[in-house]
Design a protein around this motif. Sequence first.
Motif, mmCIF file in Angstrom:
data_model
loop_
_atom_site.group_PDB
_atom_site.id
_atom_site.type_symbol
_atom_site.label_atom_id
_atom_site.label_comp_id
_atom_site.label_asym_id
_atom_site.label_seq_id
_atom_site.Cartn_x
_atom_site.Cartn_y
_atom_site.Cartn_z
ATOM 1 N N THR A 56 37.215 38.502 52.850
ATOM 2 C CA THR A 56 38.351 39.050 52.115
ATOM 3 C C THR A 56 39.047 37.973 51.298
ATOM 4 O O THR A 56 39.535 38.254 50.205
ATOM 5 N N ALA A 57 39.086 36.729 51.789
ATOM 6 C CA ALA A 57 39.683 35.638 51.018
ATOM 7 C C ALA A 57 38.864 35.375 49.758
ATOM 8 O O ALA A 57 39.423 35.176 48.674
ATOM 9 N N ASP A 59 36.950 37.551 48.218
ATOM 10 C CA ASP A 59 37.145 38.703 47.335
ATOM 11 C C ASP A 59 38.464 38.604 46.574
ATOM 12 O O ASP A 59 38.521 38.914 45.385
ATOM 13 N N ARG A 60 39.524 38.170 47.249
ATOM 14 C CA ARG A 60 40.809 38.010 46.570
ATOM 15 C C ARG A 60 40.730 36.937 45.498
ATOM 16 O O ARG A 60 41.282 37.093 44.414
ATOM 17 N N LEU A 61 40.048 35.841 45.791
ATOM 18 C CA LEU A 61 39.879 34.756 44.825
ATOM 19 C C LEU A 61 39.117 35.243 43.598
ATOM 20 O O LEU A 61 39.487 34.962 42.463
ATOM 21 N N GLU A 63 38.786 38.377 42.528
ATOM 22 C CA GLU A 63 39.578 39.371 41.790
ATOM 23 C C GLU A 63 40.668 38.715 40.942
ATOM 24 O O GLU A 63 41.093 39.272 39.939
ATOM 25 N N ALA A 64 41.115 37.526 41.324
ATOM 26 C CA ALA A 64 42.178 36.841 40.590
ATOM 27 C C ALA A 64 41.651 36.052 39.395
ATOM 28 O O ALA A 64 42.436 35.614 38.562
#
Length: 162
Positions: A56-57, A59-61, A63-64
């Motif tokens: 999830t970390a 994926d967040r990176l 997406e940003a």
Amino acid sequence: MSDSQHPDPAPNPDEDNEAPRRSRWLGVLIVAFALVVGLGMFNIGRLIIRPKPDVTAADRLIEASPQLQKGRELVTRSSDCMRCHTMELDVVGPGFRNIAKRYAGRDDAVPYLAGKIREGSVGEWGRIVMPRHPQVTQEQAELMAGWLMALSPAKTPAASPP
């Protein structure tokens, strides 16, 4: 009429052969057991499909960052990478997360992997052949490699010696 005029009903011979009635508690017990088993299976399934924190970390990176998103699009939709690679499993080639994990410590991982994408390789992962992809530009290869390296697990700071 008196009671003597109405004879008692004759006993039914089938009443003696009836199976004994089961108690209601047995049905309740079976339903409760089925409910406990069902809830346990649901909980195990939830734990299995829940993404790991490092996933999830990453994926967040991704997406940003528009560059990482473009690299992901190049790998997953605009190329033939998915014929041999998956995210987790080693199929024909190694899984993307395994590649990211192997090269996570290298400072030159992105240009190195970009070169491997364009030029191919043999022997990096055993007897597996990575074919050349000359149609991929250097910029595209670096975007792809950048996305790939974003999948590596987050580095934890080393504990300081006492």
